[in-house]
Motif scaffolding. Sequence first.
Motif, PDB file in Angstrom:
ATOM      1  N   LYS A   1      21.556-115.102 -24.784  1.00  0.00           N
ATOM      2  CA  LYS A   1      21.302-115.067 -23.344  1.00  0.00           C
ATOM      3  C   LYS A   1      22.573-114.772 -22.565  1.00  0.00           C
ATOM      4  CE  LYS A   1      17.276-118.089 -23.373  1.00  0.00           C
ATOM      5  NZ  LYS A   1      16.693-119.359 -22.917  1.00  0.00           N
ATOM      6  N   VAL A   2      23.671-115.366 -22.983  1.00  0.00           N
ATOM      7  CA  VAL A   2      24.958-115.122 -22.316  1.00  0.00           C
ATOM      8  C   VAL A   2      25.333-113.646 -22.455  1.00  0.00           C
ATOM      9  CG1 VAL A   2      27.439-115.614 -22.391  1.00  0.00           C
ATOM     10  CG2 VAL A   2      25.784-117.491 -22.543  1.00  0.00           C
ATOM     11  N   ARG A   3      25.241-113.122 -23.675  1.00  0.00           N
ATOM     12  CA  ARG A   3      25.577-111.704 -23.893  1.00  0.00           C
ATOM     13  C   ARG A   3      24.646-110.789 -23.097  1.00  0.00           C
ATOM     14  NH1 ARG A   3      26.629-113.724 -29.003  1.00  0.00           N
ATOM     15  NH2 ARG A   3      24.559-113.215 -29.773  1.00  0.00           N
ATOM     16  N   ALA A   4      23.360-111.119 -23.050  1.00  0.00           N
ATOM     17  CA  ALA A   4      22.393-110.298 -22.321  1.00  0.00           C
ATOM     18  C   ALA A   4      22.717-110.268 -20.829  1.00  0.00           C
ATOM     19  CB  ALA A   4      20.979-110.821 -22.546  1.00  0.00           C
ATOM     20  N   ALA A   5      23.146-111.402 -20.291  1.00  0.00           N
ATOM     21  CA  ALA A   5      23.506-111.453 -18.870  1.00  0.00           C
ATOM     22  C   ALA A   5      24.682-110.536 -18.567  1.00  0.00           C
ATOM     23  CB  ALA A   5      23.835-112.889 -18.461  1.00  0.00           C
ATOM     24  N   VAL A   6      25.612-110.430 -19.506  1.00  0.00           N
ATOM     25  CA  VAL A   6      26.757-109.528 -19.331  1.00  0.00           C
ATOM     26  C   VAL A   6      26.314-108.079 -19.519  1.00  0.00           C
ATOM     27  CG1 VAL A   6      29.026-108.871 -20.230  1.00  0.00           C
ATOM     28  CG2 VAL A   6      28.414-111.301 -20.029  1.00  0.00           C
ATOM     29  N   GLU A   7      25.540-107.829 -20.554  1.00  0.00           N
ATOM     30  CA  GLU A   7      25.114-106.458 -20.863  1.00  0.00           C
ATOM     31  C   GLU A   7      24.271-105.837 -19.753  1.00  0.00           C
ATOM     32  OE1 GLU A   7      23.247-106.854 -24.680  1.00  0.00           O
ATOM     33  OE2 GLU A   7      25.161-107.252 -25.689  1.00  0.00           O
ATOM     34  N   CYS A   8      23.463-106.648 -19.074  1.00  0.00           N
ATOM     35  CA  CYS A   8      22.627-106.086 -18.008  1.00  0.00           C
ATOM     36  C   CYS A   8      23.384-105.968 -16.693  1.00  0.00           C
ATOM     37  CB  CYS A   8      21.336-106.886 -17.843  1.00  0.00           C
ATOM     38  SG  CYS A   8      21.539-108.446 -16.980  1.00  0.00           S
ATOM     39  N   GLY A   9      24.606-106.446 -16.660  1.00  0.00           N
ATOM     40  CA  GLY A   9      25.429-106.278 -15.467  1.00  0.00           C
ATOM     41  C   GLY A   9      25.396-107.435 -14.489  1.00  0.00           C
ATOM     42  N   ASP A  10      24.676-108.507 -14.820  1.00  0.00           N
ATOM     43  CA  ASP A  10      24.652-109.654 -13.921  1.00  0.00           C
ATOM     44  C   ASP A  10      26.021-110.321 -13.818  1.00  0.00           C
ATOM     45  OD1 ASP A  10      21.973-109.284 -13.385  1.00  0.00           O
ATOM     46  OD2 ASP A  10      21.281-110.844 -14.775  1.00  0.00           O
ATOM     47  N   TYR A  11      26.781-110.251 -14.894  1.00  0.00           N
ATOM     48  CA  TYR A  11      28.124-110.838 -14.953  1.00  0.00           C
ATOM     49  C   TYR A  11      29.064-109.840 -15.606  1.00  0.00           C
ATOM     50  CZ  TYR A  11      25.788-115.271 -13.956  1.00  0.00           C
ATOM     51  OH  TYR A  11      25.053-116.263 -13.376  1.00  0.00           O
ATOM     52  N   ALA A  12      30.341-109.951 -15.264  1.00  0.00           N
ATOM     53  CA  ALA A  12      31.343-109.048 -15.837  1.00  0.00           C
ATOM     54  C   ALA A  12      31.834-109.525 -17.198  1.00  0.00           C
ATOM     55  CB  ALA A  12      32.529-108.905 -14.881  1.00  0.00           C
ATOM     56  N   SER A  13      31.702-110.814 -17.468  1.00  0.00           N
ATOM     57  CA  SER A  13      32.186-111.349 -18.743  1.00  0.00           C
ATOM     58  C   SER A  13      31.413-112.606 -19.124  1.00  0.00           C
ATOM     59  CB  SER A  13      33.677-111.701 -18.643  1.00  0.00           C
ATOM     60  OG  SER A  13      33.854-112.823 -17.787  1.00  0.00           O
ATOM     61  N   THR A  14      31.528-112.967 -20.391  1.00  0.00           N
ATOM     62  CA  THR A  14      30.885-114.202 -20.838  1.00  0.00           C
ATOM     63  C   THR A  14      31.502-115.411 -20.142  1.00  0.00           C
ATOM     64  OG1 THR A  14      32.362-114.308 -22.751  1.00  0.00           O
ATOM     65  CG2 THR A  14      30.211-113.282 -23.087  1.00  0.00           C
ATOM     66  N   SER A  15      32.788-115.333 -19.838  1.00  0.00           N
ATOM     67  CA  SER A  15      33.442-116.432 -19.124  1.00  0.00           C
ATOM     68  C   SER A  15      32.813-116.647 -17.754  1.00  0.00           C
ATOM     69  CB  SER A  15      34.937-116.161 -18.973  1.00  0.00           C
ATOM     70  OG  SER A  15      35.575-116.219 -20.223  1.00  0.00           O
ATOM     71  N   GLU A  16      32.459-115.565 -17.076  1.00  0.00           N
ATOM     72  CA  GLU A  16      31.816-115.692 -15.768  1.00  0.00           C
ATOM     73  C   GLU A  16      30.465-116.394 -15.889  1.00  0.00           C
ATOM     74  OE1 GLU A  16      31.432-112.244 -13.328  1.00  0.00           O
ATOM     75  OE2 GLU A  16      33.578-111.837 -13.348  1.00  0.00           O
ATOM     76  N   VAL A  17      29.717-116.077 -16.934  1.00  0.00           N
ATOM     77  CA  VAL A  17      28.416-116.724 -17.140  1.00  0.00           C
ATOM     78  C   VAL A  17      28.613-118.228 -17.289  1.00  0.00           C
ATOM     79  CG1 VAL A  17      26.379-116.883 -18.620  1.00  0.00           C
ATOM     80  CG2 VAL A  17      27.482-114.665 -18.272  1.00  0.00           C
ATOM     81  N   ILE A  18      29.547-118.613 -18.118  1.00  0.00           N
ATOM     82  CA  ILE A  18      29.794-120.032 -18.379  1.00  0.00           C
ATOM     83  C   ILE A  18      30.312-120.723 -17.124  1.00  0.00           C
ATOM     84  CG2 ILE A  18      31.094-121.694 -19.777  1.00  0.00           C
ATOM     85  CD1 ILE A  18      28.825-120.032 -21.253  1.00  0.00           C
ATOM     86  N   ARG A  19      31.232-120.084 -16.396  1.00  0.00           N
ATOM     87  CA  ARG A  19      31.737-120.690 -15.161  1.00  0.00           C
ATOM     88  C   ARG A  19      30.604-120.903 -14.154  1.00  0.00           C
ATOM     89  NH1 ARG A  19      36.337-117.362 -16.189  1.00  0.00           N
ATOM     90  NH2 ARG A  19      35.459-115.700 -14.906  1.00  0.00           N
TER      91      ARG A  19
END
Length: 91
Positions: free
Chosen positions: A18-36
């Motif tokens: 899910k974290v990788r998918a959020a980055v791949e679809c452009g919702d976030y620039a990095s996995t760190s952003e998702v976690i933050r």
Amino acid sequence: MAKVEKITIAITQEMAAKVRAAVECGDYASTSEVIRDALRDWDDRMAERERALGKLEKLWDEGIASGGDIPAEEALARIRAKIEAKIAKAA
């Protein structure tokens, strides 16, 4: 800018996907952003919980001070319902 500290976490494969998918679809620039972002949401929920508990304590004290003759279980049920409704509304 705030000082950054790198840490390592362990998450399930499903969460990692899910974290990788959020980055791949452009919702976030990095996995760190998702976690933050997730940590900010968690922090907000914990702060809301503290506010709700504070309100419960205040309501409890007001109820005790009122000297009303509502059974304790009924009073607690009313208070819980009000707080749960506010928490659900804030979520």
